[in-house]
Scaffold this motif. Structure first.
Motif, PDB file in Angstrom:
ATOM      1  N   ASP A 122     -35.161 -62.242  -6.955  1.00  0.00           N
ATOM      2  CA  ASP A 122     -36.553 -61.815  -6.919  1.00  0.00           C
ATOM      3  C   ASP A 122     -36.751 -60.785  -5.815  1.00  0.00           C
ATOM      4  OD1 ASP A 122     -37.039 -63.588  -8.930  1.00  0.00           O
ATOM      5  OD2 ASP A 122     -38.211 -65.002  -7.730  1.00  0.00           O
ATOM      6  N   ILE A 123     -37.542 -59.758  -6.129  1.00  0.00           N
ATOM      7  CA  ILE A 123     -37.883 -58.704  -5.170  1.00  0.00           C
ATOM      8  C   ILE A 123     -39.396 -58.737  -4.978  1.00  0.00           C
ATOM      9  CG2 ILE A 123     -37.693 -56.267  -4.586  1.00  0.00           C
ATOM     10  CD1 ILE A 123     -34.987 -57.534  -5.124  1.00  0.00           C
ATOM     11  N   ASP A 124     -39.828 -58.931  -3.743  1.00  0.00           N
ATOM     12  CA  ASP A 124     -41.258 -59.074  -3.469  1.00  0.00           C
ATOM     13  C   ASP A 124     -41.872 -57.817  -2.870  1.00  0.00           C
ATOM     14  OD1 ASP A 124     -43.783 -60.436  -3.050  1.00  0.00           O
ATOM     15  OD2 ASP A 124     -43.249 -60.500  -0.942  1.00  0.00           O
ATOM     16  N   TYR A 125     -41.072 -57.044  -2.132  1.00  0.00           N
ATOM     17  CA  TYR A 125     -41.643 -55.903  -1.403  1.00  0.00           C
ATOM     18  C   TYR A 125     -40.529 -54.938  -1.045  1.00  0.00           C
ATOM     19  CZ  TYR A 125     -43.637 -53.239   2.516  1.00  0.00           C
ATOM     20  OH  TYR A 125     -44.035 -52.233   3.341  1.00  0.00           O
ATOM     21  N   PHE A 126     -40.886 -53.654  -0.989  1.00  0.00           N
ATOM     22  CA  PHE A 126     -39.949 -52.613  -0.573  1.00  0.00           C
ATOM     23  C   PHE A 126     -40.705 -51.552   0.206  1.00  0.00           C
ATOM     24  CE2 PHE A 126     -38.624 -48.257  -1.272  1.00  0.00           C
ATOM     25  CZ  PHE A 126     -37.331 -48.273  -0.782  1.00  0.00           C
ATOM     26  N   SER A 127     -40.071 -51.003   1.251  1.00  0.00           N
ATOM     27  CA  SER A 127     -40.641 -49.849   1.955  1.00  0.00           C
ATOM     28  C   SER A 127     -39.521 -48.976   2.494  1.00  0.00           C
ATOM     29  CB  SER A 127     -41.558 -50.285   3.102  1.00  0.00           C
ATOM     30  OG  SER A 127     -40.811 -50.868   4.153  1.00  0.00           O
ATOM     31  N   LEU A 128     -39.814 -47.694   2.630  1.00  0.00           N
ATOM     32  CA  LEU A 128     -38.862 -46.738   3.184  1.00  0.00           C
ATOM     33  C   LEU A 128     -39.639 -45.686   3.959  1.00  0.00           C
ATOM     34  CD1 LEU A 128     -35.986 -45.513   3.403  1.00  0.00           C
ATOM     35  CD2 LEU A 128     -36.496 -44.238   1.298  1.00  0.00           C
ATOM     36  N   LYS A 129     -39.263 -45.486   5.223  1.00  0.00           N
ATOM     37  CA  LYS A 129     -39.850 -44.445   6.037  1.00  0.00           C
ATOM     38  C   LYS A 129     -38.741 -43.513   6.507  1.00  0.00           C
ATOM     39  CE  LYS A 129     -42.922 -43.583   9.960  1.00  0.00           C
ATOM     40  NZ  LYS A 129     -43.801 -44.208  10.983  1.00  0.00           N
ATOM     41  N   ILE A 130     -38.981 -42.207   6.398  1.00  0.00           N
ATOM     42  CA  ILE A 130     -38.012 -41.192   6.791  1.00  0.00           C
ATOM     43  C   ILE A 130     -38.676 -40.329   7.853  1.00  0.00           C
ATOM     44  CG2 ILE A 130     -36.451 -39.394   5.995  1.00  0.00           C
ATOM     45  CD1 ILE A 130     -37.148 -40.421   3.103  1.00  0.00           C
ATOM     46  N   THR A 131     -38.022 -40.191   8.999  1.00  0.00           N
ATOM     47  CA  THR A 131     -38.570 -39.397  10.100  1.00  0.00           C
ATOM     48  C   THR A 131     -37.481 -38.478  10.637  1.00  0.00           C
ATOM     49  OG1 THR A 131     -37.991 -41.073  11.739  1.00  0.00           O
ATOM     50  CG2 THR A 131     -40.172 -41.229  10.752  1.00  0.00           C
ATOM     51  N   GLY A 132     -37.823 -37.745  11.692  1.00  0.00           N
ATOM     52  CA  GLY A 132     -36.826 -36.941  12.384  1.00  0.00           C
ATOM     53  C   GLY A 132     -36.456 -35.659  11.675  1.00  0.00           C
ATOM     54  N   PHE A 133     -37.373 -35.076  10.922  1.00  0.00           N
ATOM     55  CA  PHE A 133     -37.099 -33.803  10.277  1.00  0.00           C
ATOM     56  C   PHE A 133     -38.367 -32.954  10.288  1.00  0.00           C
ATOM     57  CE2 PHE A 133     -38.852 -36.442   7.004  1.00  0.00           C
ATOM     58  CZ  PHE A 133     -39.587 -35.596   6.206  1.00  0.00           C
ATOM     59  N   ALA A 134     -38.214 -31.689  10.087  1.00  0.00           N
ATOM     60  CA  ALA A 134     -39.362 -30.796  10.033  1.00  0.00           C
ATOM     61  C   ALA A 134     -39.303 -29.981   8.747  1.00  0.00           C
ATOM     62  CB  ALA A 134     -39.370 -29.861  11.229  1.00  0.00           C
ATOM     63  N   ARG A 135     -40.459 -29.576   8.259  1.00  0.00           N
ATOM     64  CA  ARG A 135     -40.503 -28.754   7.049  1.00  0.00           C
ATOM     65  C   ARG A 135     -41.706 -27.841   7.077  1.00  0.00           C
ATOM     66  NH1 ARG A 135     -42.002 -33.492   2.629  1.00  0.00           N
ATOM     67  NH2 ARG A 135     -43.871 -34.259   3.670  1.00  0.00           N
TER      68      ARG A 135
END
Length: 284
Positions: free
Chosen positions: A271-284
């Motif tokens: 069972d999968i209840d929750y997922f998150s992904l944060k990506i930092t440390g870059f510029a655009r």
């Protein structure tokens, strides 16, 4: 004391024991508050004991506060991506699972179904009762190799899982993976054993930690993998259980959640209840 002030081309609020020892937040147009830029910029000034230690920490540019154009900083990148999924929306077919439209693939018979429990939005990955059958969910097609997350970026992934049916011959993987060959990854795994293992590989070598923490079917586990500049940290139920500094993947990665029926040939589920992904440390 506290003051609301105007004048000297500045407006703002500061809180502190006196005028010479300020702590707080200043909103200002830059004319004389910190340096004479006089270009209509607005920003945040952080005061620490009357010393402006991070005067240019965050700068909001624009002619008026209603026309802020961007965030600038030499110490804060000002750019990040953060996504999450509670799995309340969407359905159970590939390309439309959850709010992030996860892709579903596998070997043999593989399905995603809903779960009626006390955790709203939980989905269940099912692998059939045939040896080496498996079920994958990923954000892009499992064969995708570009347009994902550069493994050298600073990223932070969390997933909450429950190994509903589990056997020591089975294989479960939760982490970030290079899609096509599964040889470059950072993940929590249960691989033919009774404890949580932590593995990451750059394709040339693999670094492994056996946490010694027993896997119990029916228990919920919060798994977090945090990529820093020189290491990857692994947290199990909010506790740091490993820090790896070798064999860190630097290729394109994407989230990959897997249940794999082992030699016992008994249907397995997670069972999968929750997922998150944060990506930092870059510029655009």
């Amino acid at each position: 004391g506290r003051n609301v002030f105007t004048g000297n081309d500045a407006v703002g609020i500061y809180v502190g024991p006196g005028a010479d020892l300020e702590y707080g937040l200043h909103l200002f147009p830059y004319a004389t508050m910190i340096e004479s830029k006089n270009n209509g910029q607005y920003g945040v000034r952080v005061m620490n004991g009357g010393v402006c230690t991070n005067c240019d920490l965050i700068t909001l540019t624009g002619n008026t506060l209603g026309n802020i154009q961007e965030i600038n900083s030499s110490t804060y990148y000002g750019e990040y991506i953060e996504i999450s999924d509670e799995f309340i929306s969407g359905d159970f077919t590939s390309g439309s699972i959850g709010s992030l439209n996860w892709n579903l693939t596998g070997v043999g018979t593989y399905t995603v179904t809903s779960v009626n429990n006390t955790r709203p939005g939980t989905i269940r990955l099912n692998s059939s009762a045939t040896a080496v059958h498996r079920t994958y969910v990923s954000l892009k097609a499992k064969t995708q190799t570009t347009g994902m997350v550069d493994g050298a970026y600073l990223w932070d992934m969390t997933v909450i899982v429950n190994l509903v049916s589990y056997h020591t011959a089975d294989y479960f993987v939760f982490g970030m993976s290079y899609s096509t060959d599964n040889t470059k990854f950072a993940s929590f795994q249960v691989n033919g054993g009774t404890t949580w293992d932590i593995l990451n590989s750059n394709g040339s070598g693999t670094t492994t930690t056996d946490t010694g923490i027993t896997v119990t079917a029916g228990n919920w586990y919060k798994l977090r993998i945090k990529r820093n500049a020189a290491d990857i940290q692994y947290f199990l139920n909010e506790t740091l259980v490993a820090t790896h500094t070798t064999n860190l993947p630097t290729v394109q990665l994407q989230p990959l959640l897997t249940v794999y029926t082992g030699t016992a040939a008994i249907a397995r589920s997670v069972d999968i209840d929750y997922f998150s992904l944060k990506i930092t440390g870059f510029a655009r």
